[in-house]
Design a protein around this motif. Structure first.
Motif, PDB file in Angstrom:
ATOM      1  N   TYR A   1      -2.462  -3.598   1.475  1.00  0.00           N
ATOM      2  CA  TYR A   1      -1.988  -1.953   1.270  1.00  0.00           C
ATOM      3  C   TYR A   1      -0.912  -1.878   0.297  1.00  0.00           C
ATOM      4  CZ  TYR A   1      -5.915  -1.080   4.446  1.00  0.00           C
ATOM      5  OH  TYR A   1      -7.075  -1.037   5.095  1.00  0.00           O
TER       6      TYR A   1
ATOM      7  N   THR B   1      -3.795  -2.780  -5.136  1.00  0.00           N
ATOM      8  CA  THR B   1      -3.345  -2.582  -3.751  1.00  0.00           C
ATOM      9  C   THR B   1      -3.897  -1.245  -3.309  1.00  0.00           C
ATOM     10  OG1 THR B   1      -1.204  -1.513  -4.515  1.00  0.00           O
ATOM     11  CG2 THR B   1      -0.991  -3.598  -3.807  1.00  0.00           C
ATOM     12  N   ILE B   2      -4.131  -1.257  -2.089  1.00  0.00           N
ATOM     13  CA  ILE B   2      -4.980   0.215  -1.446  1.00  0.00           C
ATOM     14  C   ILE B   2      -4.064   1.294  -1.288  1.00  0.00           C
ATOM     15  CG2 ILE B   2      -6.291   1.159   0.193  1.00  0.00           C
ATOM     16  CD1 ILE B   2      -7.328  -1.910   0.805  1.00  0.00           C
TER      17      ILE B   2
ATOM     18  N   ASP C   1      -7.350   4.821   2.440  1.00  0.00           N
ATOM     19  CA  ASP C   1      -8.622   4.170   2.902  1.00  0.00           C
ATOM     20  C   ASP C   1      -9.195   5.501   3.842  1.00  0.00           C
ATOM     21  OD1 ASP C   1     -10.123   2.833   4.415  1.00  0.00           O
ATOM     22  OD2 ASP C   1      -8.851   1.294   5.094  1.00  0.00           O
TER      23      ASP C   1
ATOM     24  N   TYR D   1      -1.434  -0.344   9.300  1.00  0.00           N
ATOM     25  CA  TYR D   1      -1.626  -1.641   9.899  1.00  0.00           C
ATOM     26  C   TYR D   1      -1.895  -1.743  11.351  1.00  0.00           C
ATOM     27  CZ  TYR D   1      -0.766  -6.807  11.103  1.00  0.00           C
ATOM     28  OH  TYR D   1      -0.947  -7.594  11.646  1.00  0.00           O
TER      29      TYR D   1
ATOM     30  N   ALA E   1       0.635   3.765   1.493  1.00  0.00           N
ATOM     31  CA  ALA E   1      -0.950   3.854   1.565  1.00  0.00           C
ATOM     32  C   ALA E   1      -1.103   4.814   2.823  1.00  0.00           C
ATOM     33  CB  ALA E   1      -1.433   2.789   2.250  1.00  0.00           C
TER      34      ALA E   1
ATOM     35  N   VAL F   1       2.304   1.662   5.287  1.00  0.00           N
ATOM     36  CA  VAL F   1       1.510   0.419   5.240  1.00  0.00           C
ATOM     37  C   VAL F   1       1.517  -0.049   6.951  1.00  0.00           C
ATOM     38  CG1 VAL F   1       3.390  -1.070   4.699  1.00  0.00           C
ATOM     39  CG2 VAL F   1       1.106  -1.780   4.733  1.00  0.00           C
TER      40      VAL F   1
END
Length: 558
Positions: A324, A451-452, A455, A378, A328, A374
């Motif tokens: 990520y 990289t994301i 999402d 996470y 993100a 991130v």
């Protein structure tokens, strides 16, 4: 002595002549034999009406029985059934001669059938509205089915439109064996042979004989009637691609057994049913579900991401932070009713926005759950229970793929263990999900990094139909030792393992791993190839007086 002119028209005076055991003469038989010995082309344009009395079987059975009994290829034209007489046209003088020699009879299943022949009843122009032979028509049909990419498409050839229009009953693909010059020419140039939709029960070796000495690398046997792989004998050692989907053999066979058995029979195969095989025996089974992109680089990127991401996601803790971007954003949507939510892990209510049952008092706050940065993404994803994804259920779309942006949509099935379980229940609960990933991309020193950025995760219960089709294929070898954008600690760990196996110095190990995108298996394979060829100098290896302390303890290798 005959003149050329009289030889050419030996049977010209027998137009519409009814031939049977009462009218045939030795003089007539001599004339037929002269025509056959001279291979006169003119008689390929004359068609004779073959009339079989009291035949009770199907037309196909009649053609097969007569071909077998008389030992000649039969390609009938304009079959009709009038009363108890089955009739068709043929231009074969050899068939006429053999019927005469058998006294106008042939046996089938202990029955004897009488035959009459109306000689020279029609010309090719009357049959086909142009002066053309059966051989010309078949040559034209087969030649049109040969494409620029060297594929010969013989699929469903018996029902080719030209055969149907001209009332030619090309009743089985094996009739092509009669056209040896044509098939030898095709066999020399064909790379892919398509034999689909021909009701085959095995590979037709009489057809394959024309192709085995050429450059054939692929054969399509899909949608036939192949019941067992035992009947699938190898015709060529060069085959790299094979299609078998749509055959009865594929219906109940375990996919892994299916792939393994085909690899044993065809050792050089790299693609089965349009799915490319990757490292030994492992296939990205979701690859065939791409919708928007056929770009090979795009597929490679997506395959690598899917394999790595979900192998990390299905572990606790989920080691997915490196995928990520720092900024993100994650959203998770569900559509469970209140009762369903109560039976699930509390995280489904706490961390998702329920689009089917929003909190009306706090509509904006509670129905819009975004997780920024991130660390937030996470920690949220790690709050969900341990999952197992079925990669074989994945359907993947790539609507956008450019040098700076990629959008990836993944639909599939995953399962997680139930909180409580009765004796009769499945220990797992199954979910259908859709995840839309939006990636940023930048290139540095020739390496492209993804990289994301976003999402978007949507979750519902899986349907019974989807559950019944999922988790049939065990997933193995998920490239556990392939890293993406590794941090220094990851590099040190995998390099230690590589040093331990190869006895290379640490710096040499790191160089080799980096050159192969941190793919441990690929790096090891290349190392072994170079080692056998003695292309690695001794100064690359650890010597007896070198310090082994950095590779002696592998307890921290994941």
């Amino acid at each position: 002595m005959f003149t050329i002119n009289t030889q050419k028209y030996q049977l010209y005076g027998f137009s519409k002549f009814l031939l049977n055991r009462n009218t045939v003469t030795s003089e007539f038989i001599d004339r037929v034999q002269i025509c056959l010995s001279n291979e006169e082309d003119v008689y390929k344009h004359y068609f004779h009406k073959i009339m079989v009395h009291n035949w009770s079987g199907s037309p196909e059975m009649l053609y097969d029985t007569m071909s077998e009994f008389y030992g000649t290829t039969l390609i009938p034209v304009n079959y009709t059934l009038q009363g108890d007489i089955s009739s068709f046209y043929s231009s074969s003088l050899m068939l006429i001669l053999k019927i005469i020699n058998s006294n106008f009879m042939f046996p089938s299943e202990r029955n004897m059938y009488n035959i009459d022949i109306l000689l020279n009843d029609k010309t090719s122009k009357q049959c086909f509205e142009e002066r053309v032979t059966i051989e010309d028509i078949v040559n034209g049909v087969v030649s049109k089915r040969f494409s620029e990419n060297l594929e010969l498409d013989l699929s469903n050839i018996c029902n080719d439109l030209e055969f149907i229009e001209k009332k030619i009953y090309f009743y089985k693909i094996g009739l092509l064996n009669h056209f040896k010059i044509l098939m030898l020419r095709m066999g020399r140039d064909t790379k892919i042979l398509n034999l689909s939709n021909n009701n085959l029960s095995e590979i037709p070796h009489d057809i394959m004989n024309f192709f085995v000495k050429g450059d054939l690398v692929g054969i399509n046997l899909s949608y036939n009637n192949i019941m067992s792989l035992v009947n699938l004998h190898r015709s060529s050692s060069k085959l790299e691609k094979i299609w078998l989907e749509g055959n009865p053999v594929c219906e109940d066979m375990d996919p892994d057994v299916y792939v393994r058995q085909l690899i044993v029979k065809f050792p050089r195969v790299t693609e089965i049913d349009g799915i490319k095989l990757c490292e030994p025996g492992f296939t990205f089974r979701f690859s065939r579900n791409y919708i928007a992109s056929n770009d090979m680089y795009c597929k490679m990127v997506v395959e690598k991401f899917i394999t790595l991401y979900y192998s990390h996601y299905d572990k606790k803790p989920r080691k997915i932070k490196s995928f990520y971007d720092n900024d993100a954003v994650l959203t998770i949507s569900t559509s469970f009713d209140g009762t369903e939510e109560l039976n699930l892990d509390p995280c489904y209510k706490t961390n998702t926005r329920n689009v089917a049952n929003p909190d009306k008092k706090n509509l904006v706050m509670n129905n819009k759950k975004y997780y920024y940065t991130v660390n937030s993404v996470y920690s949220t994803l790690n709050s969900f229970p341990l999952t197992v994804h079925d990669l074989s259920s994945f359907c993947i779309d790539v609507p956008i793929f450019s040098s700076s942006l990629m959008m990836l949509v993944v639909d599939g099935i995953y399962k997680e263990k139930r909180n409580s379980l009765s004796d009769s229940e499945d220990p797992y609960v199954y979910f259908q999900f859709r995840r839309t990933f939006i990636f940023s991309s930048d290139t540095n020193c020739g390496n492209q990094k993804f990289t994301i950025l976003n999402d978007m995760f949507s979750i519902t219960y899986a349907t019974e139909e989807n559950i019944s089709r999922s988790f049939k294929i065990p997933i193995r070898n998920m490239n556990i030792l392939a890293l993406i954008n590794p941090d220094p600690e990851d590099i040190k760990t995998i390099a230690k393992a590589f040093c331990h196996i190869t006895q290379l110095k640490m710096e040499e190990a790191k160089l080799r791993l980096k050159a192969n995108d941190w793919d441990f298996c690929k790096s090891l394979k290349l190392f072994m190839t170079e080692l056998r060829a003695e292309r690695i100098s001794l100064d690359k290896f650890l010597m007896d007086d070198d310090d082994f302390s950095d590779i002696s303890n592998l307890s921290d290798v994941d």
